[in-house]
Enzyme design. Structure first.
Site, short mmCIF file in Angstrom:
data_model
loop_
_atom_site.label_atom_id
_atom_site.label_comp_id
_atom_site.label_asym_id
_atom_site.label_seq_id
_atom_site.Cartn_x
_atom_site.Cartn_y
_atom_site.Cartn_z
CB ALA A 63 -0.87 -0.02 1.25
N GLY A 102 0.44 -5.24 0.75
CA GLY A 102 -0.69 -5.22 -0.16
C GLY A 102 -0.33 -5.79 -1.53
CD GLU A 105 -2.72 -7.87 2.40
OE1 GLU A 105 -2.28 -6.71 2.24
OE2 GLU A 105 -3.49 -8.18 3.31
CD GLU A 125 1.34 -5.93 5.30
OE1 GLU A 125 2.20 -6.82 5.52
OE2 GLU A 125 0.57 -5.96 4.33
#
Ligand code: CAA
Length: 697
Positions: A63, A102, A105, A125
């Site tokens: 992210a 992310g 993911e 994270e």
């Protein structure tokens, strides 16, 4: 259609390329672009399958962390990932570089994953105080199994493509052209009519939390030990457990709430601050990218003592040939024996093998006298801390070093301008202050004397990178940034013992803040005589109005040098290093207090915390104000990497901002009134407190 997600047809495969330099972070534009282009591919009659890849150096590395401080905008990444479940055509993620957070993911939403051999992937994270918030805690256990998923999620360490294939995260490793290989993989899936693997589908036979009790306990324990004091690894484990007990949509909804709590926590803010602070350090305001560092092909180290040996090993480990010089053959031989022993220790711990040890040892040459350093591009002096000795060494080095060689001193507090003045080439002299053990500690304080050339400084900063260290720049002053800002903490710790606290109480308060060891236990480890000698060498400069560390001196006068003497602030049995309270320390403290009129009393933990921490913060403010540090965050990076300050508190200057500078200034003024001159408030602290401002942004 989208500026940041490209769309091309390759045969009957739609190729979606994410192009958002530098690391293809999944910011709002990328998320919107992905949804648009995925839908376009879904509706495109010319496309039978979809490949998603990253342009440039990497698949998305996560992210966009900068967006965490802004209001969230839809679509969230989780919506993009879930959207992939609905796509009726097979979607293949083609991974190169680093698919992190992310990014990984996103690949878990894809139905298949292929990777370049050098690709790395993981969910780091927890290092930002959060956990994989785009269903990674739900999908990764389904894809890789609970143990492997918890390993990635809780420990936050990326793995390589080969291990990812073993774990079932990657379906195929593509040698050669990744894009072409991924397209061919997608075509084969279509040709074979292989079913899409949807990682959110109900789990069959994955078991309950009770079935996995041992694995879960293992990761709870690892989180407690390796990330002491940090919440997010435990939140991550809770999320994974939810996935064992709830249907996917409910677990994801629970994740969302938990993720927001983590993201808004003080820990996450501090960790995100630390992430960017660490990347800021290499940016030097007046030394731009156009300044080219000097070429370092060969290196030399003066001194084969503890520090010198550590520096030699650090250089050799990073591939540099090193010549280490001493004053006698015996000292050279001893140094080489100790270096070999350090490598043997690494072999024992499984970090290297015999062949690697031999490779590194071949890079190291021992010699007597400076003449052997004539060909070195960089010489690092690690001799005894004595200004006259150092000046003499640099005078001699000046006579033999080749033109343009960097002449560095490892002094931890001395006047490097004076050392540089002992040469005819002060522009080549810099400070490279390593921390013990120099081969293991990541911090390197690069000190910039008045007359140093910009490319000499750039070379020091580059050396840090090349030897896997974090280089932080400091200007010259007594103790530079690191030791100067820490000394007040140690000073207050000893004063507090004189005033009635026990060493164990003082240390417990500081370890309670998350520091790995208390300052007095650290003094015992490094030796109380080191700072005693420094105080003696500075005796002439001591300001009689400033409170003096009489107790620390007295401890040394009584032979209490720390662990090596079997006694210091604590005592140690049978050559061990386990600190035990020693009533003699209290007796000496009472004696010194009596002599100097110090009133002994009960001292609260709160006072210990404030005096130790605020003394360091006040000094940090002075260091910043004087331009010794370029920014407050540089001081913080020093504390994170030099002194084990908990990363989830950001650093002392960030902690100060979080406490509030007005409060700190108020207490500093009170301590000043009570304890005198050493507590003189920093003018910068005063100004920022009055403005209601902060040290860090
Ligand atoms: N968001 C925003 N900026 C990022 C970023 C991210 N995720 N990752 C890197 N950057 C920026 C850096 O700040 C740096 O910017 P400047 O040049 O302006 O300083 C630039 O990209 C290059 O980064 P590095 O200097 O670190 O480059 P590197 O080659 O040494 O390392 C990297 C590359 C391994 C990807 C490293 O940058 C890294 O580890 N990034 C963070 C990865 C991460 O934590 N991902 C998870 C994000 S959180 C998440 O994804 C939550 C979720 O579950 C949805």
């Amino acid at each position: 259609m989208s500026d940041v997600v490209g769309y091309e047809l390759e045969g009957r495969v739609a190729v979606l390329t994410i192009d958002n330099p530098p690391v293809n972070a999944l910011g709002i534009a990328v998320r919107e672009g992905l949804v648009t282009q995925i839908d376009r591919a879904g509706a495109d009659n010319s496309a039978d399958a979809i490949v998603i890849l990253g342009a440039g150096r990497t698949f998305p590395a996560g992210a966009d962390i900068r967006e965490f401080d802004q209001p969230t905008r839809e679509p969230h990444l989780i919506a993009v990932v879930d959207h992939l479940d609905t796509v009726k055509k097979p979607v293949v993620a083609a991974i190169h570089g680093t698919a992190l957070g992310g990014g990984l993911e996103l690949t878990l939403g894809c139905h298949f994953r292929v990777a370049a051999p050098g690709a790395r992937m993981g969910t780091p994270e927890v290092n930002l105080g959060i956990f994989p918030g785009a269903a990674g805690t739900q999908r990764l256990p389904r894809v890789a199994g609970l143990d492997h998923a918890l390993e990635l999620i809780v420990l936050g360490k990326p793995i390589g493509a080969a291990i990812a294939k073993d774990y079932g995260i990657v379906d195929a490793i593509i040698e050669g052209d990744l894009r072409a290989g991924a397209v061919a993989f997608a075509e084969k899936i279509v040709a074979d009519g292989a079913p899409r693997a949807i990682s959110s589908e109900p789990r069959n036979g994955v078991g309950s939390p009770e079935d996995h009790a041992e694995t879960i306990a293992k990761y709870r324990d690892l989180a407690n030990r390796r990330m002491r004091g940090q919440d997010s690894p435990h939140q991550a484990i809770d999320s994974v457990i939810d996935g064992l007990t709830m249907p996917y949509p409910d677990a994801v909804a629970a994740d969302r709430k938990r993720f927001e709590t983590c993201k808004n926590s003080g820990q996450s803010q501090a960790l995100r601050y630390a992430f960017f602070a660490e990347r800021e350090v290499s940016k030097i305001p007046d030394i731009g990218k156009d300044v080219v560092p000097r070429e370092i092909a060969s290196t030399g180290v003066i001194g084969a003592g503890t520090m010198g040996r550590g520096i030699v090993i650090s250089l050799a480990d990073s591939g540099f040939p090193v010549t280490v010089v001493e004053t006698s053959q015996e000292a050279v031989d001893n140094g080489m024996v100790e270096i070999a022993k350090t490598y043997d220790g690494m072999i024992k711990r499984g970090r290297i093998d015999e062949a690697e040890k031999d490779k590194r040892l071949v890079r190291i040459t021992g010699a007597v006298g400076f003449a052997a350093l004539g060909a070195a591009d960089l010489v690092i002096e690690a001799a005894f801390e004595d200004l006259d000795v150092k000046k003499q060494i640099f005078g001699e080095l000046d006579a033999i070093a080749k033109p343009g060689a960097i002449l560095a001193t490892n002094t931890s507090y001395m006047d490097i301008d004076a050392i540089a003045a002992a040469t005819s080439r002060p522009e080549d002299v810099i400070g490279l202050h390593y921390f013990v053990p120099a081969n293991a500690m990541r911090l390197l304080e690069v000190v910039r004397p008045e007359k140093s050339a910009p490319d000499a400084i750039a070379t020091g900063m580059t050396l840090a990178k090349k030897t896997s260290k974090i280089g932080v720049l400091a200007r010259v002053c007594h103790g530079f940034i690191a030791n100067r800002s820490r000394l007040p903490l140690v000073r207050e710790a000893t004063f507090l013992v004189e005033e009635g606290a026990s060493p164990a109480q003082v240390d417990a308060v500081l370890t309670g803040l998350g520091m790995p060891m208390g300052p007095l236990a650290v003094s015992d480890l490094s030796g109380l005589d080191v700072s005693w000698r420094m105080r003696q060498s500075l005796a002439d400069e001591h300001d009689p109005e400033e409170r003096y560390m009489h107790l620390a001196d007295r401890m040394c006068e009584r032979g209490r040098f720390g662990i090596k003497a079997g006694k210091g602030w604590y005592s140690y049995e049978d050559g061990g290093s386990r600190p035990m309270p020693d009533p003699e320390t209290e007796a000496i403290a009472m004696e010194v207090a009596r002599e100097h009129g110090t009133v002994r009393r009960e001292i609260s933990d709160e006072e210990i915390r404030e005096r130790c921490l605020y003394a360091a913060i006040n000094e940090g403010a002075k260091i910043l104000d004087e331009g010794i540090a370029a920014r407050a965050s540089d001081i913080d990076v020093m504390w994170l990497y030099g002194f084990g300050y908990p990363r989830w508190r950001g650093g002392i200057m960030f902690t100060a901002d979080e406490i509030g500078l007005d409060r700190i200034y108020g207490r500093v003024k009170e301590f000043h009134a009570e304890h005198g001159k050493l507590w003189a408030p920093s003018p910068l602290l005063a100004r920022l407190a009055e403005e209601g401002s902060r040290f860090t942004r």
